[in-house]
Design an enzyme around this catalytic site. Structure first.
Site, mmCIF file in Angstrom:
data_model
loop_
_atom_site.group_PDB
_atom_site.id
_atom_site.type_symbol
_atom_site.label_atom_id
_atom_site.label_comp_id
_atom_site.label_asym_id
_atom_site.label_seq_id
_atom_site.Cartn_x
_atom_site.Cartn_y
_atom_site.Cartn_z
ATOM 1 N N GLU A 33 52.301 -15.283 21.359
ATOM 2 C CA GLU A 33 50.883 -15.336 21.004
ATOM 3 C C GLU A 33 50.325 -13.949 20.705
ATOM 4 O O GLU A 33 49.513 -13.789 19.792
ATOM 5 C CB GLU A 33 50.077 -16.004 22.131
ATOM 6 C CG GLU A 33 50.344 -17.491 22.289
ATOM 7 C CD GLU A 33 49.925 -18.321 21.080
ATOM 8 O OE1 GLU A 33 49.129 -17.827 20.252
ATOM 9 O OE2 GLU A 33 50.409 -19.455 20.942
ATOM 10 N N TYR A 56 41.389 -16.967 23.787
ATOM 11 C CA TYR A 56 42.351 -17.716 22.983
ATOM 12 C C TYR A 56 43.743 -17.675 23.605
ATOM 13 O O TYR A 56 44.388 -18.712 23.805
ATOM 14 C CB TYR A 56 42.429 -17.181 21.549
ATOM 15 C CG TYR A 56 43.648 -17.722 20.842
ATOM 16 C CD1 TYR A 56 43.665 -19.031 20.370
ATOM 17 C CD2 TYR A 56 44.812 -16.957 20.715
ATOM 18 C CE1 TYR A 56 44.802 -19.559 19.779
ATOM 19 C CE2 TYR A 56 45.945 -17.476 20.127
ATOM 20 C CZ TYR A 56 45.936 -18.783 19.661
ATOM 21 O OH TYR A 56 47.065 -19.306 19.111
ATOM 22 N N ASP A 100 41.394 -20.329 17.607
ATOM 23 C CA ASP A 100 41.619 -19.212 16.696
ATOM 24 C C ASP A 100 40.984 -19.544 15.352
ATOM 25 O O ASP A 100 40.257 -20.541 15.213
ATOM 26 C CB ASP A 100 43.109 -18.915 16.560
ATOM 27 C CG ASP A 100 43.887 -20.045 15.888
ATOM 28 O OD1 ASP A 100 43.298 -21.115 15.625
ATOM 29 O OD2 ASP A 100 45.083 -19.861 15.614
#
Length: 388
Positions: A53, A136, A154
């Protein structure tokens, strides 16, 4: 502000429970049949998911895959990351840019070692305390690795929801993200929260794209208000991008008689913090008094190379001889900056400097060093033909 109040304030009406249930089933069936086969989706290890991520921020999936695989192979655990040298980290990250991301990861790894006995924390609130992790990333890791119904919003997700519900809010504003997070809390599948979040991401990345969007091909077109009302071209709403600042640097590759090139370490804060670049002289620092300011077509003027030699002598205690003609002109674009690099080659005549910020590196070792992308571009240009 409570969830209901936040949505009502922004005039957003959520679907009925039955419609939400149908949406979940439709989206997840599509995801099961079409999900992208990505290496970080083959594991539930929160460390691996976290690494992926962070890498995926501002970087395309295809670019990330080899970096991810090399990173996990080299540093397979949180402890390995915590103990890694900065040189190792920056070399693994070389080319991805935004080097503060990997530095923050090392800080976070040390937090985990000290505060969580080396185990990635499961509580969402604890994940948010880790360096470099925002809402996020925390939502993505906790939903995918631990099955918690946390939103992971996102740009892809905001674009999808904007079109599904005809949301007129500016997605570039931080306050708008909170609205979308509350919408996801209403929509997310409690039994498969990680898959639900990834399904929305895949939908935004492959079908509900910023351009060349064909809403009629979407698996959730029957839920899409902007498709049904033929307004999808209006969404998402986003203010114009901030103008990119342009800077021009005379970039001097100084070479000694050993075949080594001179690099300078950048400050520990700011663009390319702590990384090595050739000597870079801001165009605005040249003394142009008494002669015209030159354009890109005038960079072969001998007065340019003479001025650069003088600046290098005063700034670095180095006597060098520049070629009057530049090797070439390169550009590199950051998120907020565009660098134009006018590259000169120079021969070292005399060295008096003892600066710890300067480093000589032989051309044969270019591949071993942790150079940022702009430096790599200059190296590649120089490597095509050396003049000294």
């Amino acid at each position: 502000m409570k969830q209901k109040d936040l949505l009502e304030k922004n005039k957003i009406t959520m679907w009925s429970e039955e419609k939400v249930s149908d949406f979940r089933a439709t989206l997840l069936q599509w995801y099961d049949e079409n999900k992208r086969d990505l290496p970080w989706r083959r594991t539930s290890d929160p460390y691996c998911i976290w690494v992926s991520e962070i890498m995926l921020q501002q970087t395309q999936v295809d670019t990330v895959i080899p970096y991810y695989e090399r990173f996990i192979e080299t540093l397979p655990t949180i402890e390995a990351l915590a103990n890694a040298s900065e040189a190792t980290l920056l070399k693994l990250w070389e080319g991805l840019g935004y080097y503060s991301r990997v530095r923050n990861m090392k800080v976070a790894a040390n937090q985990i070692m000290e505060e969580h006995q080396g185990k990635f924390p499961e509580e969402h609130k604890d994940v948010l305390t880790l360096k470099g992790i925002g809402p996020y990333t925390a939502g993505a890791v906790t939903s995918i690795a631990f099955g918690q119904p946390q939103p992971a919003v996102d740009g892809n997700v905001m674009r999808v929801l904007s079109r599904l519900f005809e949301i007129d809010l500016d997605i570039s504003k931080a306050s708008t993200r909170k609205v979308f997070e509350e919408m996801i809390r209403c929509l997310i599948d409690p039994n498969r929260p990680g898959d639900f979040n990834q399904a929305l991401m895949d939908l935004g990345a492959t079908i509900c794209t910023p351009k060349n969007y064909s809403p009629e091909k979407s698996p959730v077109k029957d839920f899409n208000a902007s498709y049904l009302n033929e307004t999808w071209e209006n969404y998402p709403v986003k203010k114009k991008k901030t103008k990119v600042t342009e800077q021009t640097y005379y970039t001097v590759m100084v070479k000694n008689d050993l075949g080594e090139y001179l690099y300078k370490k950048r400050p520990n804060k700011g663009v390319l913090a702590g990384m090595y670049t050739p000597l870079m002289i801001d165009r605005e620092d040249l003394n142009e008094e008494g002669w015209k300011s030159f354009s890109q077509d005038d960079v072969c003027d001998s007065r340019v190379s003479q001025e650069l030699e003088l600046i290098i002598s005063k700034s670095y205690d180095l006597k060098v001889k520049l070629n009057d003609q530049p090797k070439g002109i390169l550009s590199h674009v950051f998120s907020h900056l565009k660098w134009e690099l006018i590259v000169f080659e120079a021969e070292l005549l005399e060295e008096d400097t003892r600066s710890s910020q300067l480093k000589w590196i032989h051309a044969d070792r270019f591949d071993e060093e942790m150079f940022p992308v702009p430096t790599q571009k200059v190296n590649d240009l120089i490597d095509t033909l050396t003049l000294f």
